[in-house]
Design a protein around this motif. Structure first.
Motif, PDB file in Angstrom:
ATOM      1  N   ALA A  55       6.775  13.846  -6.327  1.00 28.40           N
ATOM      2  CA  ALA A  55       6.769  15.367  -5.274  1.00 28.40           C
ATOM      3  C   ALA A  55       7.054  13.935  -3.666  1.00 28.40           C
ATOM      4  CB  ALA A  55       5.472  15.908  -4.541  1.00 28.40           C
ATOM      5  N   GLY A  56       7.555  12.785  -4.152  1.00 29.27           N
ATOM      6  CA  GLY A  56       7.262  11.895  -2.345  1.00 29.27           C
ATOM      7  C   GLY A  56       6.099  11.266  -2.693  1.00 29.27           C
ATOM      8  N   GLY A  57       6.312  10.729  -1.119  1.00 29.62           N
ATOM      9  CA  GLY A  57       4.649  10.155  -1.150  1.00 29.62           C
ATOM     10  C   GLY A  57       4.752   9.682  -0.057  1.00 29.62           C
ATOM     11  N   TRP A  58       3.597   8.308   0.620  1.00 27.22           N
ATOM     12  CA  TRP A  58       3.348   7.666   2.014  1.00 27.22           C
ATOM     13  C   TRP A  58       3.269   6.394   1.672  1.00 27.22           C
ATOM     14  CZ3 TRP A  58       0.587  11.842   0.258  1.00 27.22           C
ATOM     15  CH2 TRP A  58       0.995  13.334   0.667  1.00 27.22           C
ATOM     16  N   GLY A  59       3.794   5.132   2.361  1.00 21.75           N
ATOM     17  CA  GLY A  59       3.160   3.818   2.578  1.00 21.75           C
ATOM     18  C   GLY A  59       5.053   3.063   2.252  1.00 21.75           C
ATOM     19  N   SER A  60       4.429   1.743   1.024  1.00 18.11           N
ATOM     20  CA  SER A  60       6.112   1.089   1.163  1.00 18.11           C
ATOM     21  C   SER A  60       6.199   1.863  -0.153  1.00 18.11           C
ATOM     22  CB  SER A  60       4.650   0.194   0.197  1.00 18.11           C
ATOM     23  OG  SER A  60       4.052  -0.677   1.192  1.00 18.11           O
ATOM     24  N   GLY A  61       7.924   0.821  -0.169  1.00 14.05           N
ATOM     25  CA  GLY A  61       8.858   2.110  -0.803  1.00 14.05           C
ATOM     26  C   GLY A  61       9.231   3.775  -1.237  1.00 14.05           C
ATOM     27  N   ALA A  62       8.085   4.457   0.242  1.00  8.43           N
ATOM     28  CA  ALA A  62       8.205   5.399  -0.342  1.00  8.43           C
ATOM     29  C   ALA A  62      10.058   6.582   0.614  1.00  8.43           C
ATOM     30  CB  ALA A  62       7.100   6.912   0.526  1.00  8.43           C
ATOM     31  N   THR A 106      -6.444   0.410   5.590  1.00  6.96           N
ATOM     32  CA  THR A 106      -6.662   1.122   6.666  1.00  6.96           C
ATOM     33  C   THR A 106      -6.004   2.579   6.620  1.00  6.96           C
ATOM     34  OG1 THR A 106      -6.848  -0.254   8.072  1.00  6.96           O
ATOM     35  CG2 THR A 106      -6.346   2.033   8.414  1.00  6.96           C
ATOM     36  N   ALA A 107      -4.944   2.653   5.090  1.00  7.67           N
ATOM     37  CA  ALA A 107      -3.626   4.224   5.546  1.00  7.67           C
ATOM     38  C   ALA A 107      -4.578   4.825   4.973  1.00  7.67           C
ATOM     39  CB  ALA A 107      -2.351   3.781   5.474  1.00  7.67           C
ATOM     40  N   LEU A 108      -4.885   4.365   2.884  1.00 10.71           N
ATOM     41  CA  LEU A 108      -5.739   4.914   2.722  1.00 10.71           C
ATOM     42  C   LEU A 108      -7.182   5.214   2.843  1.00 10.71           C
ATOM     43  CD1 LEU A 108      -4.820   2.708  -0.399  1.00 10.71           C
ATOM     44  CD2 LEU A 108      -3.613   5.024  -0.182  1.00 10.71           C
ATOM     45  N   GLU A 109      -7.875   4.695   3.808  1.00  9.67           N
ATOM     46  CA  GLU A 109      -8.882   5.204   4.190  1.00  9.67           C
ATOM     47  C   GLU A 109      -8.759   6.213   4.602  1.00  9.67           C
ATOM     48  OE1 GLU A 109     -13.065   3.970   7.145  1.00  9.67           O
ATOM     49  OE2 GLU A 109     -11.117   2.010   6.369  1.00  9.67           O
ATOM     50  N   VAL A 110      -7.965   6.568   5.804  1.00 14.81           N
ATOM     51  CA  VAL A 110      -8.146   7.257   6.703  1.00 14.81           C
ATOM     52  C   VAL A 110      -7.134   9.038   5.936  1.00 14.81           C
ATOM     53  CG1 VAL A 110      -7.228   6.350   9.086  1.00 14.81           C
ATOM     54  CG2 VAL A 110      -4.817   6.679   7.293  1.00 14.81           C
ATOM     55  N   ALA A 111      -5.860   8.282   4.731  1.00 15.77           N
ATOM     56  CA  ALA A 111      -5.485   9.400   3.743  1.00 15.77           C
ATOM     57  C   ALA A 111      -7.468   9.910   3.150  1.00 15.77           C
ATOM     58  CB  ALA A 111      -4.588   8.782   2.929  1.00 15.77           C
ATOM     59  N   ALA A 112      -7.547   9.604   2.894  1.00 14.96           N
ATOM     60  CA  ALA A 112      -8.941   9.655   1.242  1.00 14.96           C
ATOM     61  C   ALA A 112      -9.884  10.462   3.044  1.00 14.96           C
ATOM     62  CB  ALA A 112      -9.556   8.564   1.348  1.00 14.96           C
ATOM     63  N   GLN A 113      -9.970  10.563   3.987  1.00 17.41           N
ATOM     64  CA  GLN A 113     -10.859  11.479   4.502  1.00 17.41           C
ATOM     65  C   GLN A 113      -9.233  12.249   5.484  1.00 17.41           C
ATOM     66  OE1 GLN A 113     -10.809   8.834   8.236  1.00 17.41           O
ATOM     67  NE2 GLN A 113     -12.081   7.050   7.106  1.00 17.41           N
ATOM     68  N   ARG A 114      -8.690  13.041   5.025  1.00 15.22           N
ATOM     69  CA  ARG A 114      -8.380  13.539   5.477  1.00 15.22           C
ATOM     70  C   ARG A 114      -7.571  15.052   3.980  1.00 15.22           C
ATOM     71  NH1 ARG A 114      -5.517  14.571  10.476  1.00 15.22           N
ATOM     72  NH2 ARG A 114      -5.836  12.163  11.744  1.00 15.22           N
ATOM     73  N   VAL A 156       0.932  -1.194  -0.194  1.00 20.18           N
ATOM     74  CA  VAL A 156      -0.315  -0.024  -0.221  1.00 20.18           C
ATOM     75  C   VAL A 156       0.578   1.422  -0.257  1.00 20.18           C
ATOM     76  CG1 VAL A 156      -1.014   1.402   1.128  1.00 20.18           C
ATOM     77  CG2 VAL A 156      -1.895  -1.403   1.532  1.00 20.18           C
ATOM     78  N   TRP A 157       0.593   1.877  -0.969  1.00 20.74           N
ATOM     79  CA  TRP A 157       0.999   3.778  -0.870  1.00 20.74           C
ATOM     80  C   TRP A 157       0.364   4.318  -1.582  1.00 20.74           C
ATOM     81  CZ3 TRP A 157       2.172   4.839  -5.374  1.00 20.74           C
ATOM     82  CH2 TRP A 157       2.369   4.142  -6.923  1.00 20.74           C
ATOM     83  N   LEU A 158       0.659   5.837  -1.207  1.00 20.01           N
ATOM     84  CA  LEU A 158      -0.567   6.985  -1.595  1.00 20.01           C
ATOM     85  C   LEU A 158       1.260   8.299  -2.149  1.00 20.01           C
ATOM     86  CD1 LEU A 158      -3.084   8.562  -1.834  1.00 20.01           C
ATOM     87  CD2 LEU A 158      -2.459   8.958   0.276  1.00 20.01           C
ATOM     88  N   GLY A 159       1.444   8.054  -3.073  1.00 25.00           N
ATOM     89  CA  GLY A 159       2.246   9.290  -3.971  1.00 25.00           C
ATOM     90  C   GLY A 159       1.192  10.314  -3.745  1.00 25.00           C
ATOM     91  N   LEU A 160       2.379  11.757  -4.534  1.00 25.80           N
ATOM     92  CA  LEU A 160       2.034  12.579  -5.076  1.00 25.80           C
ATOM     93  C   LEU A 160       2.754  13.206  -6.137  1.00 25.80           C
ATOM     94  CD1 LEU A 160      -0.206  15.032  -4.368  1.00 25.80           C
ATOM     95  CD2 LEU A 160       2.012  16.020  -2.085  1.00 25.80           C
ATOM     96  N   LEU A 161       1.866  13.668  -7.032  1.00 25.79           N
ATOM     97  CA  LEU A 161       3.035  14.612  -7.566  1.00 25.79           C
ATOM     98  C   LEU A 161       2.196  16.420  -7.790  1.00 25.79           C
ATOM     99  CD1 LEU A 161       2.162  11.615  -8.847  1.00 25.79           C
ATOM    100  CD2 LEU A 161       3.160  12.136 -10.869  1.00 25.79           C
ATOM    101  N   ALA A 162       3.044  16.949  -7.940  1.00 29.17           N
ATOM    102  CA  ALA A 162       2.890  18.202  -7.407  1.00 29.17           C
ATOM    103  C   ALA A 162       3.296  19.143  -8.855  1.00 29.17           C
ATOM    104  CB  ALA A 162       3.133  18.932  -6.856  1.00 29.17           C
ATOM    105  N   GLU A 163       3.378  19.774  -9.356  1.00 26.54           N
ATOM    106  CA  GLU A 163       3.634  21.079 -10.338  1.00 26.54           C
ATOM    107  C   GLU A 163       4.219  20.307 -11.553  1.00 26.54           C
ATOM    108  OE1 GLU A 163       6.254  23.379  -7.799  1.00 26.54           O
ATOM    109  OE2 GLU A 163       4.612  24.024  -6.631  1.00 26.54           O
ATOM    110  N   GLY A 164       3.866  19.195 -11.577  1.00 24.94           N
ATOM    111  CA  GLY A 164       4.656  18.366 -13.354  1.00 24.94           C
ATOM    112  C   GLY A 164       5.332  17.637 -12.527  1.00 24.94           C
ATOM    113  N   LYS A 165       5.681  17.578 -11.599  1.00 27.79           N
ATOM    114  CA  LYS A 165       6.725  16.409 -10.898  1.00 27.79           C
ATOM    115  C   LYS A 165       6.216  15.670  -9.236  1.00 27.79           C
ATOM    116  CE  LYS A 165      10.252  19.747 -11.778  1.00 27.79           C
ATOM    117  NZ  LYS A 165      11.708  20.557 -11.879  1.00 27.79           N
TER     118      LYS A 165
END
Length: 611
Positions: A102-109, A145-153, A91-100
């Motif tokens: 930008a890091g993330g949360w979870g496995s391999g981040a 569950t990590a993605l669930e709490v992230a979605a809520q936030r 499970v992981w959640l990545g962020l892309l911002a300003e066309g690049k």
């Protein structure tokens, strides 16, 4: 059931921004060789966009969410969340911002995104709170569950992130633009690829048991030119040395008739030519892939071989396929093993392979059923858990309370923080487990369905070690000493030491093969009147021992007095089938499906009238 999803969530609050995202997705599709079509039926790829503002969710059945995220972020410069969940494990959640990226949360981040990028997207809390909540979610039994709490936030509907909600918005049906695949067929003499499937239950060998009738499906594929007429002969040391007796051989498309010892023939069989190159289904459109799959299927077929196993040993069963002057072979490495002991209490559907696992000696384990509350049991068990984890260099500590992970530690080079466990104890009806790689303390993982609140969950200690003949030769001796102490001190109702291929869980292997409804096994009341199963080493408290007819015990067992309790032991050199007389001697003390049903019925019956 595990979850699998990989989707994108673009922060696009305005309608104009959402239109830009759609145009970016279409441009990406065109660049990668697709064109838009009117209908999803028969389309090679479907991309759906929709969801409640400010988030626009993208679901791509082409499984290219990562590349699509890069394309959308680059084209629109809008923030993009990339959510990934594989088999409820990765499970992981990545962020892309300003066309690049930008890091993330979870496995391999490697790093978390910058706070300045995350803060404007949050509907609740701070970036630091999100990072902590995500980490806490990852250690739960279901890491999504990590993605669930992230979605809520982030203010994103959880069902939308998990792909549980049909997206309403824009649907892009796409068709792949490419040349039509034309099959090329082989020429020359016929040739065949013969594949025996195997359970590899004994190293590289296919495991079967003496006295069984086995059916094996063998795949035969044409890899040469066309031909006519086919002969199949089964040979090898399995047949020639009498390990197996071949009963029949049939093919799903051929009319095979016997033509000699272990030989079957279809003189009129048409052998299709094999393909020069197998089609790349993933590079094709769906319709074209279906046609290519059908062409490929014509050159393959399945052979059903039925054989009886006659004696023990390692051998090879060989299939020889002949067409004209061409001959191809494929062999199966067999291990014919003796029939394992099937206890009289075994449930009907338990197969021979499951029983055989009880004869493998790769792990040794002890199940000690403890009296009293969690606090009382932990006071006795904690020194043994600490010593066992230290001896096995077990640095893991995970505490679960009512299906929630409340403590998760890995301590390199030091002992786990066992002093923090007692503060987490729940009431007597709440599941609670303290787990490491080599130990388990607490209740069963789940409470019985519709548990009577007057009942109390049983507490147990499970310790797992290596085969006594491997690197931890002292494990068996230590487990015996721990069980002796538990019975002698009166803290245990019963204990069992067993050897098995796999590490144990909260149930013993005996309970796995004999009990269908394991609800009663989770209750302390059950263990006051029942042992954990039957094996070469079995401990009974004074209450259990008082119900044992010692005169009925088999001579192969020695009885050791331990205070008011006893240890029953049979030599490891004796075959396990000699445990059956002990099953009879123990009678209703032994867990079994009929005994569970009787016990449940007695508890449900109204008390007898005293009038």
């Amino acid at each position: 059931m595990s979850r699998n999803f990989h989707n994108l969530h673009v922060h696009a609050p305005t309608e104009r921004q959402r239109e830009r995202v759609v145009r970016a997705v279409l441009a990406y599709a065109k660049k990668t060789g697709y064109e838009r079509v009117a209908r999803t039926r028969g389309a090679d790829r479907v991309i759906r966009l929709g969801g409640r503002a400010p988030w626009l969710t993208i679901e791509d059945d082409g499984h290219e969410a990562g590349a699509l995220a890069d394309a959308v972020s680059t084209a629109t410069k809008l923030p993009v969340l990339e959510a990934y969940c594989e088999a409820s494990a990765i499970v992981w959640l990545g962020l892309l911002a300003e066309g690049k990226r930008a890091g993330g949360w979870g496995s391999g981040a490697r790093r978390g995104p910058a706070k300045r990028l995350v803060a404007p997207l949050l509907a609740k809390g701070t970036p630091a709170e999100l990072t902590k909540a995500f980490a806490d979610g990852l250690i739960q039994i279901f890491p999504e569950t990590a993605l669930e709490v992230a979605a809520q936030r982030f203010g994103l509907p959880v069902a939308q992130m998990f792909g549980d909600r049909a997206l309403r918005g824009t649907t892009l049906a796409l068709r792949r633009k490419q040349p039509v695949w034309t099959p090329q067929y082989r020429e020359g003499a016929p040739a065949f690829a013969i594949g025996w499937g195997s359970n590899r239950g004994w190293g590289c060998r296919h495991l079967v048991f003496v006295g069984q009738t086995c059916e094996h499906r063998v795949q035969i594929g044409s890899v040469g030119g066309p031909g006519r007429g086919l002969s199949i002969r089964l040979t090898g040391s399995a047949v020639e040395q009498g390990f197996v007796e071949v009963v029949s051989c049939s093919h799903e498309a051929l009319k095979l008739v016997p033509a000699g010892p272990h030989t079957w023939v279809d003189a009129r069989a048409a052998i299709p030519a094999g393909l020069v190159e197998a089609p790349d289904m993933f590079a094709m459109g769906r319709r074209e892939a279906s046609k290519a799959r059908e062409i490929e299927r014509r050159s393959e077929g399945w052979l059903a071989v039925v054989y009886r196993t006659l004696k023990e040993g390692e051998c090879e069963l060989v299939a020889e396929v002949t067409s004209g002057a061409s001959r191809s072979t494929g062999e199966l490495e067999l291990m014919v093993m003796w029939q394992p002991w099937r206890p009289s209490a075994t449930r009907e559907h338990v197969d021979t392979h499951t029983l055989f696992l009880m004869h493998r000696r790769e792990h040794v384990s002890a199940h000690v059923t403890l009296r009293g509350s969690l606090a009382e049991a932990w006071a006795w068990a904690r020194p043994h858990v600490e010593a066992w984890s230290a001896a096995h260099e077990d640095e893991f500590l995970r505490v679960l309370r009512d299906d929630e992970v409340v403590l998760h530690e890995r301590t390199e080079g030091s002992r786990p923080p066992f002093d923090r466990v007692a503060a987490l104890f729940p009431g007597p009806t709440t599941p609670f487990q303290v787990k490491g790689g080599s130990y388990l303390f607490g209740t069963f993982g789940y409470a019985p369905w519709q548990m009577d609140p007057r009942d109390r969950l049983v507490v147990e200690l499970v310790l797992a070690g290596a085969d006594p003949e491997c690197e931890h030769a002292e494990d068996l001796r230590r487990l015996e000493a721990i069980c002796d102490e538990a019975i002698r001190a009166g803290v245990s109702t019963s204990a069992l030491v067993e050897m098995h291929r796999y590490r144990p869980d909260d149930k013993t292997r005996w309970e796995h093969i004999t009990v269908r409804d394991d609800g009663p096994l989770k209750l302390a009341a059950w263990h006051e009147t029942h042992v954990r199963g039957v094996d070469r080493r079995l401990w009974m408290s004074a209450d259990h021992a008082a119900r044992l007819d010692r005169a009925a015990l088999p001579d192969s067992f020695t009885v050791t007095e331990l205070g008011g309790g006893i240890r029953l032991q049979m030599s490891d050199d004796r075959p396990r089938r000699e445990l059956e007389p002990l099953v009879a001697a123990l009678g209703s003390l032994v867990p079994s499906t009929p005994e569970v049903e009787r016990w449940v019925a007695e508890r449900a019956a109204p008390p007898a009238s005293t009038a």
